[in-house]
Design a protein around this motif. Sequence first.
Motif, PDB file in Angstrom:
ATOM      1  N   PHE A 344      33.598  49.441  35.227  1.00  0.00           N
ATOM      2  CA  PHE A 344      33.178  49.238  36.444  1.00  0.00           C
ATOM      3  C   PHE A 344      34.593  48.858  37.104  1.00  0.00           C
ATOM      4  O   PHE A 344      34.514  48.168  38.236  1.00  0.00           O
ATOM      5  CB  PHE A 344      32.086  48.210  36.655  1.00  0.00           C
ATOM      6  N   LYS A 345      35.587  49.233  36.725  1.00  0.00           N
ATOM      7  CA  LYS A 345      36.667  49.066  37.521  1.00  0.00           C
ATOM      8  C   LYS A 345      36.920  49.681  38.972  1.00  0.00           C
ATOM      9  O   LYS A 345      37.723  48.930  39.799  1.00  0.00           O
ATOM     10  CB  LYS A 345      38.212  49.266  36.517  1.00  0.00           C
ATOM     11  N   LEU A 346      36.266  50.547  38.980  1.00  0.00           N
ATOM     12  CA  LEU A 346      36.175  51.191  40.155  1.00  0.00           C
ATOM     13  C   LEU A 346      35.410  50.346  41.416  1.00  0.00           C
ATOM     14  O   LEU A 346      36.158  50.386  42.698  1.00  0.00           O
ATOM     15  CB  LEU A 346      35.098  52.517  40.100  1.00  0.00           C
ATOM     16  N   ALA A 347      34.649  49.433  40.954  1.00  0.00           N
ATOM     17  CA  ALA A 347      33.929  48.711  42.012  1.00  0.00           C
ATOM     18  C   ALA A 347      35.165  47.946  42.890  1.00  0.00           C
ATOM     19  O   ALA A 347      35.004  48.127  44.292  1.00  0.00           O
ATOM     20  CB  ALA A 347      33.313  47.730  41.581  1.00  0.00           C
ATOM     21  N   ASP A 348      36.215  47.567  42.337  1.00  0.00           N
ATOM     22  CA  ASP A 348      37.303  46.699  43.150  1.00  0.00           C
ATOM     23  C   ASP A 348      37.880  47.642  44.111  1.00  0.00           C
ATOM     24  O   ASP A 348      38.154  47.335  45.302  1.00  0.00           O
ATOM     25  CB  ASP A 348      38.238  46.063  42.193  1.00  0.00           C
ATOM     26  N   GLU A 349      38.193  48.934  43.557  1.00  0.00           N
ATOM     27  CA  GLU A 349      39.017  49.797  44.649  1.00  0.00           C
ATOM     28  C   GLU A 349      37.994  50.161  45.621  1.00  0.00           C
ATOM     29  O   GLU A 349      38.433  50.329  46.968  1.00  0.00           O
ATOM     30  CB  GLU A 349      39.069  50.985  43.700  1.00  0.00           C
ATOM     31  N   LEU A 350      36.785  50.494  45.645  1.00  0.00           N
ATOM     32  CA  LEU A 350      35.774  50.727  46.687  1.00  0.00           C
ATOM     33  C   LEU A 350      35.619  49.604  47.502  1.00  0.00           C
ATOM     34  O   LEU A 350      35.375  49.952  48.719  1.00  0.00           O
ATOM     35  CB  LEU A 350      34.373  51.353  45.998  1.00  0.00           C
ATOM     36  N   VAL A 351      35.603  48.671  47.159  1.00  0.00           N
ATOM     37  CA  VAL A 351      35.532  47.213  47.852  1.00  0.00           C
ATOM     38  C   VAL A 351      36.629  47.073  48.722  1.00  0.00           C
ATOM     39  O   VAL A 351      36.578  46.855  49.986  1.00  0.00           O
ATOM     40  CB  VAL A 351      35.714  45.993  47.072  1.00  0.00           C
TER      41      VAL A 351
END
Length: 429
Positions: A344-351
Amino acid sequence: MSLGHEVRYRVRGGAELRGTVFVQGAKNAVLPMIGASLMAAEGRTVLRNVPIIEDVKRAVELAEAVGAKAELHEAERTLVIDASQLTSPVLPEEIASRFRGSFLFVPALLHRLGEAVIEGVGGCNLGSRNLDFHYNGFKRMGATVTELVSDDGRGSIHVKAGQLQGGTLYLDTPSHTGTENLIMAASLAHGTTLIKNCALEPEVLDVIKFVQSMGARITGGGTGFITVEGVDRLTAVQHTVMPDRIDAGVLVMAAAITGGEISLVGASLEHLGVAADKLEQMGVEFSEEGAVLRVRRERPLRPINVITDEYPGFATDLQSPIMALSCLADGPSYIYERIFDGRFKLADELVRMGADIEVNGNRAKVNGATPLRGAEVVAHDLRTGSALVLAGLVAEGETTITNGYYLDRGHSHIAGRLNGLGADIERLA
Ligand SMILES: CC(=O)N[C@H]1[C@@H](OP(=O)(O)OP(=O)(O)OC[C@H]2O[C@@H](n3ccc(=O)[nH]c3=O)[C@H](O)[C@@H]2O)O[C@H](CO)[C@@H](O)[C@@H]1O
Ligand SMILES: C=C(OP(=O)(O)O)C(=O)O
């Protein structure tokens, strides 16, 4: 050797994608096939529809490192491998640690040289990615597996075997590469092997087809129970690699996120499994025009529940892309990642791009719809990279994705193919 961290992708959002695009050959089928081709002690193997991606280039380097001759004809998307002379059992760290597929060379090295020395196994960092099912299977067939640490603290794994012996093997969960490795190990083993709880992924079936055409005697592919009767030799053959269902899924989502309409050449709706149904529920319309898959999205995107699972469940490799898509859906989407414990490391980038995502362990809630804005973001792995390209396609302004090597690992000419549909993407190296 360059680590490729300097590769970046710049995406300018706003265009609706339209036109025709070609799906590449499957990364997760061609890598085991390259490993399997080293089991042929004579002649030359020809693989067609090979995706021109960094993982394939690493696999070619690795094949050469153990003594094979490998020619990648990029324009023809064809790989020719002559494995008649294998000279080294060592999978060197600088190549092997850069992709997951390196471990798929082990069975051929065991059969041909009696040992394999693995100085590293790479692949996407998705949390724990164990190899115990592979080791246990090799051990049950008579191999010894030893972990060694050198004076400078670097670890390597040594797998050694005389003639491998068939037996009853199992996988605790249906590991994709685990199934492929045990099938390859059993193909030239002495006697019959039964492998229980095998993976059902289409790539595994394509690999079985390839190894069968080399002369292996395999039954039960696609059932969960595979029986392999060992043979004395395998021959070099020609094979056309199946299309990449994850590449196809990302292209479908590129049309969906931009509200466009595209035709995919080489995509199989069946191979998308549950992902096709989830995308339909979100508002994506599919129509099959003979062998061409047409995709469009006109209505507003609806939110979705996703649980990743082994095939035909929702593919974990499409989990990041659908997280990007669900940011644009009107309402809360729920994503439960069951295959990997750190994806789920993507979440921070999308945020950072304006999304509203709550992560709790292996579950995420995406509160859509939020408009996305361009930002400097990081690809933490291959599919974070594809998801950020999708987000960039609809973001206001410019998105720069660093660690672009990850995208290059698995998608062939992604900028060129999306630009052919009207996108504005630049690969900066
Ligand atoms: C090169 C390739 O084909 N990569 C794919 C392959 O990876 P890969 O074959 O590595 O994935 P697996 O199916 O083996 O892994 C699934 C899960 O099983 C666990 N496990 C696996 C093996 C093992 O010996 N012990 C163990 O515990 C892993 O930690 C993971 O949690 O399947 C994954 C799941 O579809 C995809 O995301 C990858 O794109
Ligand atoms: C996890 C992936 O690949 P690998 O197993 O090669 O790291 C992927 O393709 O998303």
